[in-house]
Design a protein around this motif. Structure first.
Motif, PDB file in Angstrom:
ATOM      1  N   MET A  33      50.395 134.727  56.497  1.00 28.91           N
ATOM      2  CA  MET A  33      50.828 133.787  57.524  1.00 28.91           C
ATOM      3  C   MET A  33      49.793 133.616  58.657  1.00 28.91           C
ATOM      4  SD  MET A  33      52.923 131.569  58.345  1.00 28.91           S
ATOM      5  CE  MET A  33      54.139 131.879  57.077  1.00 28.91           C
ATOM      6  N   PRO A  34      49.198 134.687  59.200  1.00 30.77           N
ATOM      7  CA  PRO A  34      48.196 134.464  60.265  1.00 30.77           C
ATOM      8  C   PRO A  34      47.024 133.595  59.797  1.00 30.77           C
ATOM      9  CG  PRO A  34      48.876 136.756  60.213  1.00 30.77           C
ATOM     10  CD  PRO A  34      49.445 136.122  58.989  1.00 30.77           C
ATOM     11  N   GLY A  35      46.550 133.833  58.573  1.00 31.62           N
ATOM     12  CA  GLY A  35      45.453 133.018  58.053  1.00 31.62           C
ATOM     13  C   GLY A  35      45.863 131.568  57.870  1.00 31.62           C
ATOM     14  N   PHE A  36      47.082 131.341  57.365  1.00 34.90           N
ATOM     15  CA  PHE A  36      47.555 129.971  57.166  1.00 34.90           C
ATOM     16  C   PHE A  36      47.690 129.233  58.502  1.00 34.90           C
ATOM     17  CE2 PHE A  36      48.756 131.000  52.774  1.00 34.90           C
ATOM     18  CZ  PHE A  36      48.427 129.804  52.165  1.00 34.90           C
ATOM     19  N   TRP A  51      43.400 124.274  62.250  1.00 37.18           N
ATOM     20  CA  TRP A  51      42.009 123.801  62.165  1.00 37.18           C
ATOM     21  C   TRP A  51      41.933 122.491  61.383  1.00 37.18           C
ATOM     22  CZ3 TRP A  51      37.376 126.158  63.875  1.00 37.18           C
ATOM     23  CH2 TRP A  51      36.209 125.528  63.414  1.00 37.18           C
ATOM     24  N   GLN A  52      42.552 122.480  60.210  1.00 29.67           N
ATOM     25  CA  GLN A  52      42.492 121.297  59.360  1.00 29.67           C
ATOM     26  C   GLN A  52      43.253 120.118  59.965  1.00 29.67           C
ATOM     27  OE1 GLN A  52      39.859 121.834  57.433  1.00 29.67           O
ATOM     28  NE2 GLN A  52      40.941 120.848  55.765  1.00 29.67           N
ATOM     29  N   PHE A  53      44.390 120.398  60.575  1.00 27.83           N
ATOM     30  CA  PHE A  53      45.166 119.336  61.214  1.00 27.83           C
ATOM     31  C   PHE A  53      44.336 118.663  62.305  1.00 27.83           C
ATOM     32  CE2 PHE A  53      48.037 117.555  64.324  1.00 27.83           C
ATOM     33  CZ  PHE A  53      49.055 117.005  63.576  1.00 27.83           C
ATOM     34  N   THR A  72      48.243 116.643  68.402  1.00 31.67           N
ATOM     35  CA  THR A  72      47.440 117.873  68.370  1.00 31.67           C
ATOM     36  C   THR A  72      47.809 118.797  69.525  1.00 31.67           C
ATOM     37  OG1 THR A  72      45.702 116.667  69.543  1.00 31.67           O
ATOM     38  CG2 THR A  72      45.466 116.879  67.178  1.00 31.67           C
ATOM     39  N   LEU A  73      48.169 118.193  70.674  1.00 36.71           N
ATOM     40  CA  LEU A  73      48.589 119.019  71.810  1.00 36.71           C
ATOM     41  C   LEU A  73      49.881 119.758  71.485  1.00 36.71           C
ATOM     42  CD1 LEU A  73      47.941 119.734  74.765  1.00 36.71           C
ATOM     43  CD2 LEU A  73      49.377 117.804  75.456  1.00 36.71           C
ATOM     44  N   ILE A  74      50.816 119.066  70.837  1.00 34.90           N
ATOM     45  CA  ILE A  74      52.084 119.711  70.453  1.00 34.90           C
ATOM     46  C   ILE A  74      51.829 120.856  69.478  1.00 34.90           C
ATOM     47  CG2 ILE A  74      54.248 119.334  69.197  1.00 34.90           C
ATOM     48  CD1 ILE A  74      54.319 116.535  70.376  1.00 34.90           C
ATOM     49  N   LEU A  77      52.003 126.411  68.232  1.00 38.45           N
ATOM     50  CA  LEU A  77      51.404 127.428  67.361  1.00 38.45           C
ATOM     51  C   LEU A  77      50.206 128.130  67.989  1.00 38.45           C
ATOM     52  CD1 LEU A  77      51.480 125.430  63.988  1.00 38.45           C
ATOM     53  CD2 LEU A  77      53.130 127.114  64.800  1.00 38.45           C
ATOM     54  N   GLY A  78      49.956 127.845  69.263  1.00 39.79           N
ATOM     55  CA  GLY A  78      48.763 128.409  69.905  1.00 39.79           C
ATOM     56  C   GLY A  78      48.727 129.922  69.872  1.00 39.79           C
ATOM     57  N   LYS A  79      49.866 130.551  70.172  1.00 44.74           N
ATOM     58  CA  LYS A  79      49.866 132.018  70.215  1.00 44.74           C
ATOM     59  C   LYS A  79      49.656 132.607  68.822  1.00 44.74           C
ATOM     60  CE  LYS A  79      54.921 132.397  70.025  1.00 44.74           C
ATOM     61  NZ  LYS A  79      56.117 132.955  70.711  1.00 44.74           N
ATOM     62  N   TYR A  80      50.179 131.904  67.792  1.00 41.39           N
ATOM     63  CA  TYR A  80      49.942 132.373  66.427  1.00 41.39           C
ATOM     64  C   TYR A  80      48.491 132.147  66.015  1.00 41.39           C
ATOM     65  CZ  TYR A  80      55.011 132.163  66.397  1.00 41.39           C
ATOM     66  OH  TYR A  80      56.332 132.340  66.710  1.00 41.39           O
TER      67      TYR A  80
END
Length: 280
Positions: free
Chosen positions: A197-200, A206-208, A258-260, A265-268
């Protein structure tokens, strides 16, 4: 006691300087957002570069209405493009990283190096061959061709991140699965995938972001009718008489998804980076 007082005073001064420096950099980072925001509410005559720092004389929403009308159709197409591209490239990168880190075969390092070369090829250098390849394959312009390109071009960075992340997974877990009779796919599904999960999260964000903000591929492989939001945004900024209010409002609207993603998911994302996703 006197020395304690000096240390306390020194800590307070250091803390004050630290916060002052942080506030200074926050202001620097937010200045472009401030200009975007206030300009988006200005009228045509008021939205002039010479008055970029001033508040609107009259707050108007015409720029937002025009920007939304122009961008709305392309926002849906961009979501249809970006979400599958990010998921598929992340999944394929996960399999590549798993095989290259835990099931090494003769020449695995050479294969990994060749995959990484894809990260260093400038997009501009391959546009003409890519255009011919997509045309020969019969992939329609717009979302299908852009989806294919973002998946293929996302594989090197996805493979790198997952390979380095899986290198931190103990080999004993893989050996135990092998001793229980699990093959390569069962081991991936039962052992590797649950801890991925952390890698995903890192790869998907990144890809988004990369696919959402892409303009070069979009300009080559789509038109205004079937292009993503970056193409529609360029229409707002183009022309001899630029509507600055609509352009600024469009830039803010286009940056919201992208901001959302980063807010949610920023902390993840940070957790994934810290857990070893991008170790060299």
């Amino acid at each position: 006691m006197k020395s304690d007082s000096k240390r306390t005073t020194k800590r307070r001064i250091n803390r004050t300087l630290k916060y002052a420096l942080l506030i200074f950099f926050v202001i620097i980072v937010l200045l472009p957002a401030y200009v975007l925001f206030i300009t988006s509410f200005k009228g045509t005559a008021d939205a002039d570069p010479s008055r970029a720092w001033y508040l609107p004389q009259v707050w108007e929403t015409g720029g937002w209405v025009k920007a939304w009308t122009t961008l709305a159709p392309s926002l849906g197409r961009t979501v249809l493009l970006v979400v599958p591209s990010a998921i598929v490239s992340a999944f394929l990168g996960s399999i590549n990283g798993y095989v290259l880190s835990k099931w090494k075969f003769p020449g695995a390092n050479i294969v990994f190096t060749l995959i990484l070369f894809g990260m260093f090829i400038p997009y501009q250098a391959v546009m003409i061959p890519l255009t011919q390849l997509v045309s020969n394959l019969g992939v329609p312009q717009g979302v299908p061709s852009l989806m294919l390109l973002h998946i293929v071009y996302g594989l090197p960075i996805c493979t790198l991140i997952f390979r380095n992340y899986y290198a931190t997974v103990p080999d004993e877990l893989i050996e135990a699965a092998r001793m229980d009779g699990a093959g390569i796919l069962r081991t991936y599904g039962s052992v590797i995938l649950p801890v991925s999960m952390p890698g995903f999260v890192v790869v998907l964000i990144w890809q988004f972001t990369s696919a959402w903000n892409d303009y070069l591929f979009a300009a080559f492989f789509s038109s205004g009718r079937n292009g993503p939001v970056t193409i529609a945004l360029s229409f707002l900024a183009g022309g001899q008489l630029t509507d600055y209010a609509a352009s600024m409002a469009g830039a803010l609207i286009a940056s919201v998804p992208t901001l959302i993603v980063y807010i949610l998911l920023g902390k993840y994302f940070v957790g994934g980076l810290m857990s070893g996703s991008v170790k060299g």
